[in-house]
Enzyme design. Structure first.
Site, PDB file in Angstrom:
ATOM      1  N   GLU A  92       0.491  -1.565   0.249  1.00  0.00           N
ATOM      2  CA  GLU A  92       0.258  -0.307  -0.238  1.00  0.00           C
ATOM      3  C   GLU A  92       0.659   1.528  -0.320  1.00  0.00           C
ATOM      4  OE1 GLU A  92      -0.579  -2.127   1.786  1.00  0.00           O
ATOM      5  OE2 GLU A  92      -2.581  -3.056   1.496  1.00  0.00           O
ATOM      6  N   PHE A 154     -11.332  -7.478  13.736  1.00  0.00           N
ATOM      7  CA  PHE A 154     -10.153  -7.887  13.135  1.00  0.00           C
ATOM      8  C   PHE A 154      -9.971  -6.005  11.879  1.00  0.00           C
ATOM      9  CE2 PHE A 154      -9.158  -9.915   9.720  1.00  0.00           C
ATOM     10  CZ  PHE A 154      -7.780 -10.272   9.640  1.00  0.00           C
ATOM     11  N   GLN A 155      -8.793  -6.240  12.027  1.00  0.00           N
ATOM     12  CA  GLN A 155      -8.331  -5.208  11.445  1.00  0.00           C
ATOM     13  C   GLN A 155      -8.703  -4.487  11.261  1.00  0.00           C
ATOM     14  OE1 GLN A 155      -8.247  -7.190   7.453  1.00  0.00           O
ATOM     15  NE2 GLN A 155      -6.080  -7.880   7.103  1.00  0.00           N
ATOM     16  N   LYS A 204     -17.414  -1.251   5.504  1.00  0.00           N
ATOM     17  CA  LYS A 204     -17.968  -2.151   4.977  1.00  0.00           C
ATOM     18  C   LYS A 204     -19.552  -2.141   5.116  1.00  0.00           C
ATOM     19  CE  LYS A 204     -16.621  -7.292   2.965  1.00  0.00           C
ATOM     20  NZ  LYS A 204     -15.827  -8.614   3.934  1.00  0.00           N
ATOM     21  N   MET A 515      23.679   9.363   2.154  1.00  0.00           N
ATOM     22  CA  MET A 515      23.900  10.760   3.367  1.00  0.00           C
ATOM     23  C   MET A 515      24.450  10.325   4.660  1.00  0.00           C
ATOM     24  SD  MET A 515      23.315  13.892   2.559  1.00  0.00           S
ATOM     25  CE  MET A 515      21.728  15.041   1.345  1.00  0.00           C
TER      26      MET A 515
END
Lengths: 605, 221
Positions: A92, A154-155, A204, A515
């Site tokens: 993502e 969940f999630q 959802k 760097m």
């Protein structure tokens, strides 16, 4: 473009089936005239998810970048029937960067999608990046069903909570009848005024619910007001200041490019012969091969830009937020200059540097206002001569002896030479990014795609994917990356291969987080804590494992030929360029230092 | 081989004499010019919707603004809430507070109140009431209203300017204070002045364009 990127699953047969269906329906409806026949989706929406997709279609979205998942599934199901091309990313974070780059190159918000929880949190880096750089972007995240919200389901993640500080605005879509309009509004907010990322969190149950409400047109809420024109009296005062200045400088920031004000700024500068400096996000706003260009100022800006900005008496800052990487220490930033500050965001005025002439408004409009108000060019012949003198005193030259390892500057220049003026450059973050800024000659806006404010390593490759899809077919897309940066998001190569995107990645490989190594040498007694990356994979072979074309450069003899071959290759190619591992970036203004006291060598730090 | 670039070294370059202070304002290097913080009241009219308070409070914490109190409550319009902030910042910081607040999409209007604005706070003070007569005498002094009493305690409601409440609490402390709950300041502008009301586009544009220093004095309550 559409043939280059395969849309989500619709196979050719399915596609044909749909088309056949559409034809039958069209044929059966006598009212359908030629105009509406060309419209792709005219069926009424039946669910929240379809309203979401309809809102994107109404806004003219062509591409969306994302990863499928549990809570976002209804939206993907609705996308399945849409003409919007969904590009499945490998992570993502890549989706957010690709959308961000798409927004920079196209000027229209890029779209990224993710599911709830880990999907949404994986977007966070990319959203924060877009926020710091004011890039237009819309993020759509799935969320657990409303009845589970707040129960640690969940999630589940409080996505609007997590993203409040890094979005221009975000919304928890609570109502299936409103969800389409929520997305339309997010789209309008992302691009109007000062652009930025917006997010809509989509539970959802809301996207699954039935609704026949079509989304409203993309408009911003009444409370969001943007001032287009600056106050006339202040414009007149600023114009007078410009006329009377003897050491004027224009400083063009990223807002000039976002506000499509490059042309107006060029005309103004050239008519009044005012030297021009750009910030890093402003690269391309003014042609760097023009005599008036002093290129980029700031921590790794050119010596001449930093001398000019330190000694000017009038600073015309346009679309810049005076980031600390530009200003160095506030006390010593343009200490003799009266500041004319043009910005569309009133909150940028006098945030870091006090503006003597605050001109709030759209960059293009205000520059045109200024152009109309300035009657006489400033008498600054001596000043221009001084700037040219600094250009030769502090020239950006480097040695490239044949028997030494390849110098990175040489590679950047060779890439620039091998590509056209319209080529798009994306980068990761680090030394390679600074060499790209310094040694690539930018002449056109929207050709420089990089992570400025957040400094996100791993930005380059996913950004190249987004930029490729937004660019014209004849524009080359080159990603100048570092070994450390590339390693962070190289799974995106699988996407580039699947979509057969014509991208050339040049990895400036010094087997260091370069760097950091440079700073460790300068400020930490050379103690290379965790910055040595001599365990790097062979990137050319890795590219081939992904199905891309791999190249390798070890010495000067290979450079021109290999670059030519990589750019000619029609698809993703990766050049593993083994550069001088000890090469460092100069000039350099130490953090918080005086821009005029930039170091040209390590001894001067 | 050489490392770095050619050109005159830092010490060989001319340096301008001017300087800016921490707020980016050009100063005479001979004179130390700093802006002292002042306390002021800022009122914001916002959309009455979930999350707006967290938007505002999150803005203050991440921008490190020095907030003394923040109160929020409904208005005569069901869709609007009023947020009253007491801020202690130097002038450029106060300007930033206002400008950053205006950037939030659910914020309708923001205004800094004049020093003479009406400012009130409410405190509930629960004290030991071993000597009810004396406790009540103090309560009378501050117009405190008894809201609860028991054989051991008395609880008073005090409203007024912050200073009055502080003074009342100090006086009550001689009896032994068990608990205190305070609301923070809420405020309205005097007379026909708008506190923070929906502005027309031109009005708000004029306001944002006007970046001249505000001349309010730091006069609290």
């Amino acid at each position: 473009m559409s043939e280059r990127a395969a849309s989500i699953t619709p196979t050719e047969e399915q596609d044909d089936e749909q088309r056949a269906d559409a034809e039958i329906t069209d044929g059966a409806t006598p009212e359908t005239d030629d105009v509406t026949e060309s419209e792709t989706t005219t069926d009424p929406v039946t669910s929240g998810a379809e309203a979401v997709v309809r809102a994107l279609e109404n806004a003219g979205v062509e591409y969306a970048f994302g990863v499928q998942g549990g809570a976002i599934m209804p939206v993907y199901d609705a996308l399945y029937d849409s003409d919007i091309t969904h590009v499945t990313m490998a992570h993502e974070q890549g989706a957010a960067h690709a959308a961000d780059a798409y927004g920079i190159v196209s000027g229209e918000p890029g779209i990224c999608l993710a599911t709830s929880g880990p999907g949404a949190t994986n977007l966070v880096t990319g959203i924060a990046d877009a926020d710091m750089d004011s890039d237009p972007m819309v993020a759509l995240t799935g969320q657990v069903p409303t009845e589970f919200v707040g129960n640690d389901a969940f999630q589940e993640t409080d996505t609007t909570g997590v993203t409040t500080p890094i979005t221009k605005d975000n919304t928890f879509a609570a109502d299936p009848d409103r969800v389409g309009s929520d997305v339309s509004e997010a789209f309008a907010l992302a691009s109007e005024g000062r652009p930025g990322p917006t997010l809509v969190d989509l539970p959802k149950d809301v996207t699954k619910s039935e609704t026949d409400r079509e989304p409203d047109a993309p408009t911003t809420p009444d409370t969001y007001e943007v001032q287009e024109r600056a106050d006339e009296d202040l414009v007149d005062a600023a114009a007078e200041r410009i006329e009377n200045s003897s050491r004027p400088v224009m400083l063009l920031g990223g807002g000039v490019i976002k506000g499509e004000a490059s042309e107006a700024c060029r005309e103004f500068a050239m008519e009044h012969e005012i030297p021009v400096i750009t910030t890093m996000p402003g690269l391309g706003a003014f042609p760097e091969d023009h005599e008036l260009s002093l290129e980029m100022a700031g921590m790794h800006g050119t010596g001449y830009a930093n001398m000019a900005i330190t000694h000017c008496d009038t600073l015309i800052g346009i679309g810049t937020r005076f980031d600390d990487r530009l200003t160095g220490g506030i006390e010593t930033f343009a200490p003799d200059a009266e500041l004319i500050h043009v910005d569309i965001d009133p909150a940028e005025i006098s945030k870091n540097i006090h503006a003597d002439y605050p001109l709030v408004g759209d960059a293009e409009t205000v520059v045109e206002q200024l152009a109309a108000a300035v009657d006489a060019s400033p008498e600054a012949k001596k000043w221009r001569a001084q700037c040219q003198q600094w250009k030769s005193d502090y020239s950006m030259a480097y040695d490239a002896p044949e028997d030494e390892p390849v110098q990175p500057e040489f590679v950047v220049e060779a890439l620039d030479e091998a590509t056209s003026d319209s080529a798009i450059v994306t980068t990761g973050v680090g030394q390679h990014q600074m060499w790209a800024c310094q040694y690539w000659t930018f002449t056109e806006p929207q050709t420089w795609v990089s992570s400025h404010g957040l400094g996100t390593m791993g930005y380059g490759l996913p950004a190249a994917i987004g930029a490729r899809l937004a660019a014209d077919d004849d524009q080359e897309v080159v990603c100048v990356d570092g070994d450390g940066s590339f390693l962070m998001t190289l799974q995106g190569l699988s996407v580039a291969v699947r979509e057969n995107l014509d991208i050339t990645v040049a990895v400036l490989n010094n087997e260091y987080i370069g760097m950091v190594r440079q700073w460790q040498d300068a400020f930490f007694e050379g103690r290379h804590a965790a910055s040595e990356y001599n365990w790097m994979p062979e990137f050319d072979k890795l590219a081939e494992a992904f199905g891309a074309c791999g190249f390798r450069i070890d010495d000067y003899d290979d450079v021109a030929e290999t670059i030519e071959a990589a750019i000619a290759y029609d698809g993703p190619s990766v050049i593993d360029v083994h550069i001088d591992p000890q090469a460092n970036v100069y000039p350099m203004v130490p953090s918080g230092g005086d821009n005029g006291q930039f170091a040209l060598t390590e001894d001067q730090l | 081989m050489k490392r770095g670039l050619d050109g005159p070294a830092p010490e060989e370059r001319p340096t301008p004499a001017g300087r800016r202070n921490k707020q980016g304002i050009r100063i005479d290097p001979e004179v130390e010019a700093t802006h002292e913080p002042r306390r002021t009241v800022i009122s914001a009219l916002v959309e009455h919707e979930p999350g707006v308070l967290s938007d505002v409070s999150g803005l203050f914490s991440r921008r490190q603004f020095n907030i003394e109190s923040l109160t929020v409550g409904p208005t005569d319009d069901d869709d609007r809430a009023r947020i009253t902030l007491v801020v202690e910042e130097p002038d450029p910081g106060i300007e930033q507070v206002k400008k950053q607040l205006r950037k939030l999409v659910p914020v309708i209007s923001v205004r800094e109140l004049a020093p003479d604005a009406m400012r009130r706070e409410l405190a509930l003070v629960k004290v030991d009431a071993a000597d009810p007569a004396q406790v009540n005498a103090v309560a009378d002094m501050y117009d405190a209203k008894t809201v609860d009493s028991s054989p051991e305690t008395a609880t008073f409601e005090i409203t007024g300017a912050r200073q009055k409440i502080e003074a009342a609490i100090e006086t009550f402390s001689q009896f032994g204070i068990r608990e205190i709950s305070r609301t923070g300041t809420t405020a309205l502008a005097r007379g026909t002045d708008d506190t923070a009301a929906p502005m027309s586009a031109t009005e708000s544009a004029a306001e944002t364009a006007n970046q001249q220093d505000q001349s309010y004095t730091a006069d609290d309550d």
